[in-house]
Design an enzyme around this catalytic site. Structure first.
Site, PDB file in Angstrom:
ATOM      1  N   LYS A 130       0.947  -1.165   0.184  1.00  0.00           N
ATOM      2  CA  LYS A 130       0.032   0.086   0.151  1.00  0.00           C
ATOM      3  C   LYS A 130       0.859   1.209   0.031  1.00  0.00           C
ATOM      4  O   LYS A 130       2.199   1.174   0.194  1.00  0.00           O
ATOM      5  CB  LYS A 130      -0.876   0.147   1.214  1.00  0.00           C
ATOM      6  N   ASP A 170      -7.227   4.665  -4.193  1.00  0.00           N
ATOM      7  CA  ASP A 170      -7.661   4.522  -2.940  1.00  0.00           C
ATOM      8  C   ASP A 170      -8.061   5.723  -2.825  1.00  0.00           C
ATOM      9  O   ASP A 170      -8.395   6.532  -3.673  1.00  0.00           O
ATOM     10  CB  ASP A 170      -6.860   4.003  -1.889  1.00  0.00           C
TER      11      ASP A 170
HETATM   12  P1  NAP Z   1     -12.930   8.126  -2.444  1.00  0.00           P
HETATM   13  O1  NAP Z   1     -13.579   7.891  -3.737  1.00  0.00           O
HETATM   14  O2  NAP Z   1     -11.813   8.981  -2.033  1.00  0.00           O
HETATM   15  O3  NAP Z   1     -14.065   8.359  -1.423  1.00  0.00           O
HETATM   16  C1  NAP Z   1     -13.933   8.270  -0.190  1.00  0.00           C
HETATM   17  C2  NAP Z   1     -15.444   9.086   0.367  1.00  0.00           C
HETATM   18  O4  NAP Z   1     -15.259   8.759   1.877  1.00  0.00           O
HETATM   19  C3  NAP Z   1     -15.684  10.420   0.332  1.00  0.00           C
HETATM   20  O5  NAP Z   1     -16.995  10.494   0.031  1.00  0.00           O
HETATM   21  C4  NAP Z   1     -14.949  10.883   1.302  1.00  0.00           C
HETATM   22  O6  NAP Z   1     -15.634  12.208   1.612  1.00  0.00           O
HETATM   23  C5  NAP Z   1     -15.264  10.194   2.409  1.00  0.00           C
HETATM   24  N1  NAP Z   1     -14.313  10.081   3.670  1.00  0.00           N
HETATM   25  C6  NAP Z   1     -12.855   9.915   3.421  1.00  0.00           C
HETATM   26  N2  NAP Z   1     -12.218  10.129   4.527  1.00  0.00           N
HETATM   27  C7  NAP Z   1     -13.121  10.419   5.346  1.00  0.00           C
HETATM   28  C8  NAP Z   1     -13.125  10.972   6.568  1.00  0.00           C
HETATM   29  N3  NAP Z   1     -11.961  10.925   7.500  1.00  0.00           N
HETATM   30  N4  NAP Z   1     -14.339  10.886   7.569  1.00  0.00           N
HETATM   31  C9  NAP Z   1     -15.399  10.960   6.798  1.00  0.00           C
HETATM   32  N5  NAP Z   1     -15.572  10.523   5.423  1.00  0.00           N
HETATM   33  C10 NAP Z   1     -14.290  10.672   4.896  1.00  0.00           C
HETATM   34  O7  NAP Z   1     -12.199   6.574  -1.889  1.00  0.00           O
HETATM   35  P2  NAP Z   1     -12.805   5.205  -2.209  1.00  0.00           P
HETATM   36  O8  NAP Z   1     -11.660   4.666  -3.286  1.00  0.00           O
HETATM   37  O9  NAP Z   1     -14.247   5.176  -2.269  1.00  0.00           O
HETATM   38  O10 NAP Z   1     -12.364   4.401  -0.694  1.00  0.00           O
HETATM   39  C11 NAP Z   1     -13.430   4.411   0.348  1.00  0.00           C
HETATM   40  C12 NAP Z   1     -12.906   3.357   1.338  1.00  0.00           C
HETATM   41  O11 NAP Z   1     -12.691   2.103   0.626  1.00  0.00           O
HETATM   42  C13 NAP Z   1     -11.494   3.474   1.944  1.00  0.00           C
HETATM   43  O12 NAP Z   1     -11.453   2.916   3.102  1.00  0.00           O
HETATM   44  C14 NAP Z   1     -10.572   2.528   0.922  1.00  0.00           C
HETATM   45  O13 NAP Z   1      -9.374   2.181   1.559  1.00  0.00           O
HETATM   46  C15 NAP Z   1     -11.758   1.291   0.742  1.00  0.00           C
HETATM   47  N6  NAP Z   1     -11.306   0.517  -0.487  1.00  0.00           N
HETATM   48  C16 NAP Z   1     -11.407   1.021  -1.801  1.00  0.00           C
HETATM   49  C17 NAP Z   1     -11.117   0.283  -2.888  1.00  0.00           C
HETATM   50  C18 NAP Z   1     -11.049   0.891  -4.197  1.00  0.00           C
HETATM   51  O14 NAP Z   1     -11.108   0.009  -5.290  1.00  0.00           O
HETATM   52  N7  NAP Z   1     -11.241   2.159  -4.481  1.00  0.00           N
HETATM   53  C19 NAP Z   1     -10.814  -1.067  -2.651  1.00  0.00           C
HETATM   54  C20 NAP Z   1     -10.743  -1.819  -1.377  1.00  0.00           C
HETATM   55  C21 NAP Z   1     -11.131  -0.752  -0.282  1.00  0.00           C
HETATM   56  P3  NAP Z   1     -14.760  13.489   1.130  1.00  0.00           P
HETATM   57  O15 NAP Z   1     -14.782  13.725  -0.204  1.00  0.00           O
HETATM   58  O16 NAP Z   1     -15.715  14.743   2.000  1.00  0.00           O
HETATM   59  O17 NAP Z   1     -13.311  13.282   1.821  1.00  0.00           O
END
Ligand code: NAP
Length: 449
Positions: A130, A170
């Protein structure tokens, strides 16, 4: 019954805390895995003999670097970049890059550690890693994002390679950032090495379904858990936190399977729409215009917005935490259960605190832990690498069939391992044990390295 670490494993955990001071998220992720491993060492004493736990908790390589860039006012800015290459027993290091101001080594190590076992659960040939930066993409111009990504890759490229280390997106890293980083990698190396990064655009080596995969996969996983109770998602009221990549495609699949989503959020607050969140509006606001979720009200006057509100107060039958780590605490978990929640699908990584997890387990609701429920993203990244290696591109339906089969297999594996090791219905134990055994057998075969 409270989870605890087996007495033979406890000193190992104490040593890990001592060797990695202040990295609280990493300690939390390690503890959660170690709590599952007591019965595994009884069945496989050779793992203890060869110090597999001690080795798997120590990253193979940790890279920390300076990322200098110039903002639009010509000021020099400096961020910190990370890549933790945790374990390559099963294949090249694989795991996303996170750009968020909260990023520090402890966050990247927790995510990298989780990734080892998640990747093992997919059954695919990928190790765990990561990376990321404390860079905050919010409010930055297009050119600032590009310059940052280029500077980040100018250091990171030397550590990557399709057989060595393959990053993806991510939090804060989506298709736009992957494009800038791949462009810089290609420019520096003079190689069109598509399999070096995943989440690419469809015209230049990306895979159909990659964007949707994590969210779809987590709904597939919940659907499989429900099937064991002769139930399904159709007609269920759901709450999905976040409004980013994982959240949006979780909502899309819930609607496709006949469920309703009544609330979603961003880091400022949550929106409640009892008619059902309108996904087209969320996509326009978040994917196209990069605006805040509160603007949803401009298009749906009957909805309500709760600034700094707690989304877990909204009653639902299924909850999909899909924003960030530790977003559900013990109180939230108790409230969800009290309000009639029957299943949890963790789209985000480690979204529930240990107290919250214990409440879900004690209440015997269906609890789909992150390393199993959100493995669809990395699995489909691996399908992207396969297509790159074959110079091929698969159809959406073909790729989705593969994803749905992978999620079913992960579900069945966790279910069986939980039963085999004395904790039927405990998908958390099942996931930790199944992932750990696969990695450990490979590490054992390869000797002390
Ligand atoms: P993303 O597109 O950047 O979206 C993140 C979302 O969560 C946004 O709505 C953001 O709001 C909110 N958020 C982020 N940090 C926050 C915080 N500290 N408090 C409250 N809300 C928060 O990211 P994503 O890819 O969807 O990832 C979301 C989660 O899924 C993470 O835990 C990531 O590790 C996990 N994940 C992602 C993938 C993937 O393929 N992308 C795969 C496995 C797991 P704001 O815009 O206001 O910051």
């Amino acid at each position: 019954m409270n989870s605890h670490i087996d007495e033979k494993i406890s000193p190992i955990f104490q040593e890990i805390i001592k060797r990695n001071p202040g990295e609280v998220e990493f300690h939390q992720a390690v503890r959660e895995v170690l709590e599952s491993l007591g019965p595994v060492l009884v069945k496989y004493p050779e793992f203890a003999h060869r110090k597999i736990i001690e080795r798997v908790c120590e990253p193979e390589r940790q890279i920390i670097f300076r990322v200098p860039w110039t903002d639009d006012q010509n000021n020099v800015q400096i961020n910190r970049g990370f890549r933790v290459e945790f374990n390559s027993a099963l294949g090249p290091y694989k795991g996303g890059l996170r750009f968020h101001p909260s990023v520090y080594l402890g966050i990247i190590k927790f995510l990298g550690f989780e990734q080892i076992f998640k990747n093992a659960l997919t059954g695919l040939p990928i190790g765990g890693g990561k990376g990321g930066s404390d860079f905050d993409p919010k409010g930055k111009s297009e050119n600032e994002i590009m310059r940052f990504c280029q500077s980040f890759m100018t250091e990171l490229y030397r550590h990557l390679g399709e057989h060595t280390d393959v990053p993806a997106g991510d939090i804060g890293v989506g298709g736009r950032e992957i494009g800038y980083m791949f462009g810089q990698y290609k420019r520096i190396t003079n190689r069109y090495e598509a399999g070096v990064i995943t989440g690419k655009g469809l015209d230049w080596g990306g895979s159909l379904l990659r964007k949707e995969a994590t969210g779809y996969g987590s709904v597939f996983f919940v659907q499989e858990m429900l099937k064991t109770k002769n139930d399904d998602i159709s007609g269920k009221v759901c709450v999905v936190s976040g409004s980013g990549n994982v959240s949006i495609y979780t909502m899309e699949k819930i609607y496709e399977l006949g469920g309703t989503v009544v609330a979603c959020s961003d880091s400022n607050g949550y929106v409640y729409d009892k008619k059902g969140i309108d996904l087209a509006t969320v996509k326009q606001l978040k994917e196209v215009e990069r605006r805040r979720i509160k603007d949803y009200l401009q298009y749906h006057e009957s909805a309500r917005y709760f600034e700094r509100g707690n989304i877990w107060e909204v009653p639902c039958q299924i909850a999909f935490p899909s924003a960030t780590q530790n977003e559900i605490n013990g109180k939230d978990a108790a409230l969800l259960v009290k309000n009639g929640c029957i299943a949890i699908g963790e789209g985000a990584n480690m979204p529930t605190t240990p107290e919250g997890v214990q409440i879900f387990l004690d209440s015997k609701i269906l609890y789909g832990p992150a390393k199993a429920a959100n493995a669809g993203g990395v699995a489909t990244s691996t399908l992207e690498m396969m297509q790159n290696a074959m110079r091929d591109s698969w159809t959406f339906d073909y790729t989705q069939d593969k994803l749905s089969k992978i999620m079913k297999d992960i579900h069945d594996l966790c279910y069986k391992k939980a039963e085999e090791f004395g904790s039927p219905g405990n998908y958390l134990k099942g996931a930790n044990i199944a992932g750990f055994i696969r990695v450990s057998k490979a590490m054992l075969a390869m000797g002390v390295i």
